[in-house]
Design a protein around this motif. Structure first.
Motif, mmCIF file in Angstrom:
data_model
loop_
_atom_site.group_PDB
_atom_site.id
_atom_site.type_symbol
_atom_site.label_atom_id
_atom_site.label_comp_id
_atom_site.label_asym_id
_atom_site.label_seq_id
_atom_site.Cartn_x
_atom_site.Cartn_y
_atom_site.Cartn_z
ATOM 1 N N GLY A 69 0.936 -1.318 0.000
ATOM 2 C CA GLY A 69 -0.027 0.044 0.026
ATOM 3 C C GLY A 69 0.764 1.375 0.094
ATOM 4 N N GLU A 70 0.125 2.365 -0.395
ATOM 5 C CA GLU A 70 0.814 3.631 -0.541
ATOM 6 C C GLU A 70 1.468 4.010 0.790
ATOM 7 N N GLU A 71 0.672 3.890 1.865
ATOM 8 C CA GLU A 71 1.228 4.763 3.017
ATOM 9 C C GLU A 71 2.271 3.864 3.527
ATOM 10 N N GLU A 72 2.247 2.599 3.479
ATOM 11 C CA GLU A 72 3.563 1.788 4.041
ATOM 12 C C GLU A 72 4.924 2.279 3.080
ATOM 13 N N THR A 73 4.533 2.375 1.671
ATOM 14 C CA THR A 73 5.872 2.746 0.998
ATOM 15 C C THR A 73 6.058 4.024 1.123
ATOM 16 N N VAL A 74 5.498 5.119 1.414
ATOM 17 C CA VAL A 74 5.833 6.352 1.772
ATOM 18 C C VAL A 74 6.643 6.231 3.075
ATOM 19 N N LEU A 75 6.193 5.584 3.880
ATOM 20 C CA LEU A 75 7.077 5.337 5.254
ATOM 21 C C LEU A 75 8.479 4.858 4.898
ATOM 22 N N ASP A 76 8.378 3.584 4.109
ATOM 23 C CA ASP A 76 9.637 3.026 3.786
ATOM 24 C C ASP A 76 10.499 3.721 3.172
ATOM 25 N N LEU A 77 9.941 4.660 1.978
ATOM 26 C CA LEU A 77 10.697 5.370 1.459
ATOM 27 C C LEU A 77 11.611 6.663 2.213
ATOM 28 N N TYR A 78 10.892 7.477 3.087
ATOM 29 C CA TYR A 78 10.973 8.261 4.080
ATOM 30 C C TYR A 78 12.248 7.501 5.000
ATOM 31 N N LEU A 79 12.165 6.321 5.579
ATOM 32 C CA LEU A 79 13.200 5.774 6.277
ATOM 33 C C LEU A 79 14.646 5.591 5.386
ATOM 34 N N LEU A 80 14.456 4.921 4.182
ATOM 35 C CA LEU A 80 15.331 4.588 3.275
ATOM 36 C C LEU A 80 16.255 6.184 2.934
ATOM 37 N N LEU A 81 15.638 7.051 2.612
ATOM 38 C CA LEU A 81 16.320 8.184 2.410
ATOM 39 C C LEU A 81 17.058 8.811 3.599
ATOM 40 N N GLN A 82 16.381 8.678 4.818
ATOM 41 C CA GLN A 82 17.231 9.032 5.918
ATOM 42 C C GLN A 82 18.296 8.270 6.042
ATOM 43 N N GLU A 83 18.469 6.990 5.935
ATOM 44 C CA GLU A 83 19.609 6.286 6.069
ATOM 45 C C GLU A 83 20.482 6.709 4.849
ATOM 46 N N ASP A 84 19.910 6.984 3.893
ATOM 47 C CA ASP A 84 20.819 7.396 2.756
ATOM 48 C C ASP A 84 21.605 8.643 3.014
ATOM 49 N N ARG A 85 21.086 9.647 3.666
ATOM 50 C CA ARG A 85 21.524 10.876 4.086
ATOM 51 C C ARG A 85 22.675 10.841 4.810
ATOM 52 N N GLN A 86 22.871 9.628 5.571
ATOM 53 C CA GLN A 86 23.851 9.487 6.553
ATOM 54 C C GLN A 86 24.913 8.841 5.961
ATOM 55 N N SER A 94 19.456 13.294 -4.843
ATOM 56 C CA SER A 94 18.433 14.147 -5.616
ATOM 57 C C SER A 94 17.138 14.033 -5.041
ATOM 58 N N PHE A 95 16.921 13.112 -4.200
ATOM 59 C CA PHE A 95 15.604 12.589 -3.496
ATOM 60 C C PHE A 95 15.743 13.141 -2.000
ATOM 61 N N HIS A 96 16.711 13.564 -1.792
ATOM 62 C CA HIS A 96 16.754 13.882 -0.130
ATOM 63 C C HIS A 96 15.732 14.871 0.180
ATOM 64 N N HIS A 97 15.400 15.747 -0.637
ATOM 65 C CA HIS A 97 14.284 16.789 -0.418
ATOM 66 C C HIS A 97 12.850 16.570 -0.910
ATOM 67 N N LEU A 98 12.878 15.282 -1.175
ATOM 68 C CA LEU A 98 11.444 14.970 -1.663
ATOM 69 C C LEU A 98 10.148 15.297 -0.856
ATOM 70 N N PHE A 99 10.472 14.782 0.476
ATOM 71 C CA PHE A 99 9.407 15.126 1.439
ATOM 72 C C PHE A 99 9.257 16.392 1.694
ATOM 73 N N THR A 100 10.358 17.324 1.879
ATOM 74 C CA THR A 100 10.199 18.570 1.824
ATOM 75 C C THR A 100 9.263 19.328 0.687
ATOM 76 N N SER A 101 9.664 18.794 -0.627
ATOM 77 C CA SER A 101 8.910 19.453 -1.845
ATOM 78 C C SER A 101 7.163 18.890 -1.796
ATOM 79 N N LEU A 102 7.210 17.734 -1.333
ATOM 80 C CA LEU A 102 5.683 17.173 -1.102
ATOM 81 C C LEU A 102 4.977 17.971 -0.105
ATOM 82 N N ASN A 103 5.456 18.359 1.096
ATOM 83 C CA ASN A 103 4.886 18.960 1.969
ATOM 84 C C ASN A 103 4.169 20.595 1.575
ATOM 85 N N GLU A 104 5.487 20.903 0.723
ATOM 86 C CA GLU A 104 5.122 22.368 0.050
ATOM 87 C C GLU A 104 4.020 22.303 -0.847
#
Length: 107
Positions: A69-86, A94-104
């Motif tokens: 499902g979509e909600e679980e996928t968004v959460l998984d993507l968020y966690l994956l990107l947080q790990e990737d930032r580290q 190029s995806f690190h600011h994906l959730f910032t742009s989605l919120n905007e």
């Protein structure tokens, strides 16, 4: 939507209400998603474009969305990107600011 209504809205898109605009956008996206999977299901994975990290994360997230499902996928993507930032060498900078742009976009 019948042919005449579709023709009218294609000819005069300003008359298309927001709900129908959303439905048409989703229809187009889902159609391209199906084409994407069909084309890449049989492709040679040695192709550099197919083995790129961005291509692989897209395939992974689309598959995850289908399964969980979509909600679980968004959460998984968020966690994956947080790990990737580290990481010292991130795979998806190029995806690190994906959730910032989605919120905007939602605001």
């Amino acid at each position: 939507m019948d042919d005449s209504a579709l023709f009218r809205f294609l000819l005069q898109p300003r008359w298309l209400d927001n709900d129908l605009q959303t439905k048409l956008a989703c229809l187009i996206l889902y159609r391209y998603e199906n084409v994407f999977f069909q084309v890449h299901r049989s492709m040679d994975m040695d192709d550099p474009a197919l083995s790129s990290p961005l291509h692989q994360i897209l395939l992974r997230m689309m598959n995850h969305r289908t399964l969980y499902g979509e909600e679980e996928t968004v959460l998984d993507l968020y966690l994956l990107l947080q790990e990737d930032r580290q990481k010292e060498k991130p795979l998806y900078p190029s995806f690190h600011h994906l959730f910032t742009s989605l919120n905007e976009m939602e605001s």
